[in-house]
Design an enzyme around this catalytic site. Structure first.
Site, mmCIF file in Angstrom:
data_model
loop_
_atom_site.group_PDB
_atom_site.id
_atom_site.type_symbol
_atom_site.label_atom_id
_atom_site.label_comp_id
_atom_site.label_asym_id
_atom_site.label_seq_id
_atom_site.Cartn_x
_atom_site.Cartn_y
_atom_site.Cartn_z
ATOM 1 N N ARG A 178 0.836 -1.197 0.000
ATOM 2 C CA ARG A 178 0.000 0.000 0.000
ATOM 3 C C ARG A 178 0.876 1.253 0.000
ATOM 4 O O ARG A 178 2.033 1.225 0.421
ATOM 5 C CB ARG A 178 -0.917 0.027 1.223
ATOM 6 C CG ARG A 178 -1.938 -1.109 1.285
ATOM 7 C CD ARG A 178 -2.846 -0.925 2.487
ATOM 8 N NE ARG A 178 -3.821 -1.997 2.610
ATOM 9 C CZ ARG A 178 -3.636 -3.114 3.306
ATOM 10 N NH1 ARG A 178 -2.494 -3.289 3.958
ATOM 11 N NH2 ARG A 178 -4.568 -4.049 3.363
ATOM 12 N N LYS B 154 -2.489 -0.028 7.992
ATOM 13 C CA LYS B 154 -3.940 -0.076 7.927
ATOM 14 C C LYS B 154 -4.528 -1.080 8.902
ATOM 15 O O LYS B 154 -5.527 -0.791 9.566
ATOM 16 C CB LYS B 154 -4.384 -0.418 6.500
ATOM 17 C CG LYS B 154 -5.899 -0.472 6.329
ATOM 18 C CD LYS B 154 -6.271 -0.758 4.888
ATOM 19 C CE LYS B 154 -7.792 -0.801 4.732
ATOM 20 N NZ LYS B 154 -8.183 -1.073 3.324
ATOM 21 N N HIS C 276 -2.967 2.195 -5.558
ATOM 22 C CA HIS C 276 -3.748 0.964 -5.432
ATOM 23 C C HIS C 276 -3.930 0.260 -6.777
ATOM 24 O O HIS C 276 -4.196 -0.941 -6.814
ATOM 25 C CB HIS C 276 -5.110 1.266 -4.800
ATOM 26 C CG HIS C 276 -5.274 0.645 -3.450
ATOM 27 N ND1 HIS C 276 -4.498 1.007 -2.373
ATOM 28 C CD2 HIS C 276 -6.101 -0.335 -3.009
ATOM 29 C CE1 HIS C 276 -4.857 0.284 -1.325
ATOM 30 N NE2 HIS C 276 -5.819 -0.533 -1.681
ATOM 31 N N ARG D 273 -1.490 -2.415 -6.892
ATOM 32 C CA ARG D 273 -1.906 -3.535 -6.026
ATOM 33 C C ARG D 273 -2.959 -4.385 -6.730
ATOM 34 O O ARG D 273 -2.905 -5.614 -6.703
ATOM 35 C CB ARG D 273 -2.447 -2.941 -4.726
ATOM 36 C CG ARG D 273 -2.778 -3.927 -3.622
ATOM 37 C CD ARG D 273 -3.098 -3.121 -2.364
ATOM 38 N NE ARG D 273 -3.675 -3.909 -1.297
ATOM 39 C CZ ARG D 273 -2.980 -4.568 -0.382
ATOM 40 N NH1 ARG D 273 -1.649 -4.556 -0.448
ATOM 41 N NH2 ARG D 273 -3.572 -5.241 0.582
ATOM 42 N N HIS E 62 -4.162 -9.251 3.798
ATOM 43 C CA HIS E 62 -5.532 -9.148 4.303
ATOM 44 C C HIS E 62 -5.708 -10.014 5.545
ATOM 45 O O HIS E 62 -5.072 -11.065 5.688
ATOM 46 C CB HIS E 62 -6.525 -9.588 3.233
ATOM 47 C CG HIS E 62 -6.667 -8.596 2.122
ATOM 48 N ND1 HIS E 62 -7.254 -8.895 0.911
ATOM 49 C CD2 HIS E 62 -6.281 -7.294 2.029
ATOM 50 C CE1 HIS E 62 -7.240 -7.828 0.143
ATOM 51 N NE2 HIS E 62 -6.645 -6.855 0.787
ATOM 52 N N TYR F 179 -11.496 -7.896 -4.796
ATOM 53 C CA TYR F 179 -10.393 -8.281 -5.674
ATOM 54 C C TYR F 179 -10.774 -9.484 -6.536
ATOM 55 O O TYR F 179 -10.353 -9.597 -7.682
ATOM 56 C CB TYR F 179 -9.149 -8.612 -4.845
ATOM 57 C CG TYR F 179 -8.554 -7.439 -4.132
ATOM 58 C CD1 TYR F 179 -7.466 -6.759 -4.653
ATOM 59 C CD2 TYR F 179 -9.074 -6.991 -2.922
ATOM 60 C CE1 TYR F 179 -6.908 -5.663 -4.001
ATOM 61 C CE2 TYR F 179 -8.530 -5.904 -2.251
ATOM 62 C CZ TYR F 179 -7.456 -5.251 -2.798
ATOM 63 O OH TYR F 179 -6.916 -4.172 -2.146
#
Length: 528
Positions: free
Chosen positions: A365, A390, A463, A466, A489, A498
């Protein structure tokens, strides 16, 4: 003997003591020419008009230099404070030395009382306070140039004592010149920032690097600006974040512009047609997503103005939030565009190469790349171990060869030496050498240079890199758990947006059209 001749004689006496005989004779010749020119044109004392008339005779660079120097000597002796044709003073005042400033501040307490110190002393104090930033010579020179312009403006006013009102007037004057097209934006900014530094030093005696928030004016009319400040003061009582305050301020200023009102009194006669015109103005200025953010704020502003008595009617009901369907498919770039991106990276700075490879190859990120520290890179075991900003979850990723080499190239060959004490890998290219707050501009600039157009929707943020990595992994049928671990995650729910990129799987989900229209019950059967 008139006043001009007395000044010329005084200059000649001074120059005779300073110059060699041959040089003195040349200087005397030009001074006598000035006297003769004044006699022919009717001038009896030194003044701006005489100087302008005299130097206009120059038709070669050498003669221009001699005439300018002659005027400079006379101007200094006479104290006329004249300007050159380019707008600069012939004799700019000297700012006091650092030693003089240090002596002056030995008996001064902070915050400084207006009028108690010379602003030149404060400039030297600010210059010393900013040494820790290790600014480049050019940047430091721009600050000093702005301070010198402030000092000269006070000097021409006849008093160089520091007052806060004079500093604020200097900022307003710079803003006005910029609005009139007589001052570049970057010059306006450096004048404003340099003056804000002085104000902070005057209040505290020191300076800490920060972003000075601009006090934007929505219009030149005073009553509307007072209303804006009243509205902002109301918002501050609600303990809102600075970003939220800035957003509300932006909405207020653009709403006022869209309404086309000139004074606060015009709000009392506002008509629905003006509200509609303002909505059209905002719609043309904002994209759909931004309208969904700004329109509700405008609605609240209109309610505030009504209940505060500035509007005859509550027009907030006319503001409807635009309805739009959110795009759930994540943007990514194709393999061919990714190749174009890597090609553009060859000519990019080393910092850009390293940061972009972390985003493209490891899917990190934006915030994790900006916060990457030296102790999070394990060079011996070829891995990066960090705690995600995050989620707070630890993430361990392989330090791929090209990624590691790019980072090392940046550290060894481009990273500022003055930033050696900073624990973060990636720092600003200009002093102060702090870590970056975001790499969005780094990424978007590279996307623009390469002419990249993302799939699904137009996006240029980090992003996208990503999402692109995820798309590649899905195409290679990498197990979902591996993708989850790679992205860092903590929940499978986070993977759902995703997984919408797994095109082949989505194609298999819809029902077969061949089943449409077929009947599976017999007539007369009851299915109640």
């Amino acid at each position: 003997m008139n006043e001009l001749q007395k000044v010329v004689n005084a200059v000649l006496e001074q120059q005779k003591l300073l110059l060699a005989p041959s040089t003195y004779d040349v200087r005397r010749c030009y001074l006598e020419q000035l006297s003769d020119h004044a006699e022919k044109t009717g001038f009896t004392k030194p003044c701006q008009e005489l100087y302008d008339s005299y130097v206009s005779r120059a038709d070669t660079p050498d003669l221009r230099f001699q005439l300018f120097h002659t005027v400079r000597l006379v101007d200094k002796e006479a104290g006329t404070r004249a300007f050159m044709p380019e707008g600069n003073l012939y004799n700019e005042p000297e700012i006091p030395s650092s030693y003089e400033a240090e002596s002056a501040f030995q008996t001064v307490a902070f915050p400084i009382i207006d009028g108690s110190v010379d602003i030149g002393h404060l400039i030297r104090r600010a210059e010393n306070e900013m040494e820790y930033l290790q600014l480049s010579a050019s940047t430091g020179g721009q600050y000093m140039k702005a301070w010198r312009e402030l000092y000269i403006s006070l000097y021409l006013g006849g008093d160089t004592a520091f007052t806060r009102d004079r500093c604020r007037s200097f900022i307003k004057d710079a803003n006005k010149k910029h609005q009139d097209g007589n001052l570049h934006e970057w010059k306006r900014k450096i004048r404003r920032r340099a003056t804000c530094v002085l104000l902070e030093v005057a209040d505290t005696g020191c300076f800490g690097w920060k972003l000075f928030r601009s006090r934007k004016v929505c219009c030149h009319e005073e009553t509307l600006e007072q209303l804006r400040q009243q509205y902002l003061a109301f918002l501050r009582t609600q303990n809102l974040e600075n970003n939220t305050l800035d957003l509300c301020d932006y909405a207020f200023r653009n709403m006022i512009e869209g309404l086309g009102v000139n004074t606060v009194h015009d709000l009392l006669t506002l008509k629905p047609a003006q509200i509609q015109g303002m909505l059209v103005f905002l719609s043309e200025k904002l994209n759909l997503n931004s309208r969904g953010t700004i329109f509700p704020i405008v609605r609240r502003i209109l309610s505030y103005l009504f209940y505060a008595g500035f509007m005859p009617t509550d027009f907030s009901g006319m503001i409807l939030t635009p309805a739009y369907q959110r795009m759930h498919l994540r943007p990514y770039i194709t393999a061919s565009d990714e190749a174009k991106l890597y090609k553009a990276m060859k000519e990019a700075p080393m910092r850009t190469k390293a940061m972009m490879r972390l985003a493209l190859r490891l899917g990190l990120r934006d915030i994790d790349i900006c916060n990457l520290r030296f102790n999070q890179i394990d060079w011996k075991k070829d891995r990066i171990v960090l705690e995600q900003e995050k989620t707070g979850v630890m993430l361990c990723l392989p330090l791929l060869e090209d990624v590691g080499n790019s980072i090392m190239d940046y550290i060894m060959n481009e990273r500022p030496e003055a930033a050696r004490a900073c624990p973060y890998v990636f720092v600003r290219t200009q002093a102060p050498y702090k870590k970056l707050a975001s790499m969005y501009m780094v990424c978007s600039r590279l996307f623009s240079q390469a002419g990249i157009k993302t799939v699904n929707r137009d996006s240029q943020g980090v992003h996208v890199c990503r999402y692109t990595l995820t798309h590649k992994l899905l195409l290679k049928k990498v197990p979902h758990q591996v993708i989850t671990d790679t992205l860092g995650h903590i929940s499978r729910e986070s993977d759902k947006p995703y997984l919408s990129m797994e095109e082949q799987m989505l194609r298999e989900c819809p029902l077969d059209f061949s089943l449409i229209g077929q009947k599976y019950w017999e007539e007369g059967e009851s299915h109640g």
